[in-house]
Design a protein around this motif. Structure first.
Motif, mmCIF file in Angstrom:
data_model
loop_
_atom_site.group_PDB
_atom_site.id
_atom_site.type_symbol
_atom_site.label_atom_id
_atom_site.label_comp_id
_atom_site.label_asym_id
_atom_site.label_seq_id
_atom_site.Cartn_x
_atom_site.Cartn_y
_atom_site.Cartn_z
ATOM 1 N N ALA A 1 -7.795 16.739 6.825
ATOM 2 C CA ALA A 1 -8.041 17.751 5.790
ATOM 3 C C ALA A 1 -6.876 17.811 4.800
ATOM 4 O O ALA A 1 -7.089 17.902 3.586
ATOM 5 C CB ALA A 1 -8.265 19.113 6.438
ATOM 6 N N ALA A 2 -5.639 17.741 5.296
ATOM 7 C CA ALA A 2 -4.478 17.787 4.412
ATOM 8 C C ALA A 2 -4.431 16.567 3.499
ATOM 9 O O ALA A 2 -4.153 16.683 2.289
ATOM 10 C CB ALA A 2 -3.189 17.882 5.242
ATOM 11 N N MET B 1 -5.398 14.149 -1.845
ATOM 12 C CA MET B 1 -6.077 13.168 -2.706
ATOM 13 C C MET B 1 -6.838 13.859 -3.841
ATOM 14 O O MET B 1 -6.819 13.408 -4.984
ATOM 15 C CB MET B 1 -7.044 12.306 -1.887
ATOM 16 N N ILE B 2 -7.516 14.954 -3.518
ATOM 17 C CA ILE B 2 -8.242 15.697 -4.555
ATOM 18 C C ILE B 2 -7.262 16.268 -5.573
ATOM 19 O O ILE B 2 -7.485 16.179 -6.791
ATOM 20 C CB ILE B 2 -9.097 16.807 -3.913
ATOM 21 N N GLY B 3 -6.158 16.844 -5.095
ATOM 22 C CA GLY B 3 -5.150 17.386 -6.003
ATOM 23 C C GLY B 3 -4.514 16.309 -6.866
ATOM 24 O O GLY B 3 -4.299 16.508 -8.076
ATOM 25 N N LEU B 4 -4.213 15.158 -6.280
ATOM 26 C CA LEU B 4 -3.617 14.062 -7.036
ATOM 27 C C LEU B 4 -4.596 13.530 -8.083
ATOM 28 O O LEU B 4 -4.212 13.233 -9.219
ATOM 29 C CB LEU B 4 -3.201 12.953 -6.071
ATOM 30 N N VAL C 1 -6.173 13.156 -13.830
ATOM 31 C CA VAL C 1 -7.100 13.435 -14.934
ATOM 32 C C VAL C 1 -6.405 14.284 -15.987
ATOM 33 O O VAL C 1 -6.568 14.069 -17.194
ATOM 34 C CB VAL C 1 -8.376 14.129 -14.403
ATOM 35 N N HIS C 2 -5.594 15.226 -15.562
ATOM 36 C CA HIS C 2 -4.902 16.138 -16.477
ATOM 37 C C HIS C 2 -3.843 15.406 -17.325
ATOM 38 O O HIS C 2 -3.733 15.667 -18.523
ATOM 39 C CB HIS C 2 -4.255 17.280 -15.683
#
Length: 108
Positions: free
Chosen positions: A18-19, A24-27, A32-33
């Protein structure tokens, strides 16, 4: 392995998964940002550090595995003998072994 160890091990694996998934989602959101060019640069640097860490871990594992190997006898041969039951004998040796006539089974 007891049921308690299995449960805590399973929880540890799921927590780690989960971590890593959240990281990965945060990165991905961060890349994208900041845009494609900057994210390419950051990914290259992160890849360098991950590969250096992987090399260090593999060297450590190779050194630890080498230290766990049995030491040879002074004459250079590793030999181990084991007996169990009434007439059962198991003998193991390292190095060249000859089984039967010239390593051929069933031939005389």
């Amino acid at each position: 392995m007891t049921a308690q160890n299995s449960t805590s091990s399973r929880a540890w694996v799921w927590g780690t998964a989960a971590a890593v998934g959240l990281a990965m989602i945060g990165l991905g959101a961060y890349f994208v940002h900041v845009g494609l060019n900057r994210s390419n640069t950051i990914s290259g640097v992160l890849g360098l550090f991950v590969s250096i860490l992987g090399l260090a871990v593999s060297i450590f594992a190779a050194v630890q595995g080498r230290a766990a190997l049995p030491r040879a006898n002074p004459n250079g041969a590793t030999r181990m003998s084991q007996q169990s039951g009434a007439n059962s004998t198991n003998i193991q040796a390292a190095g060249d072994m000859t089984i039967g006539d010239s390593n051929r089974f069933g031939e005389r």
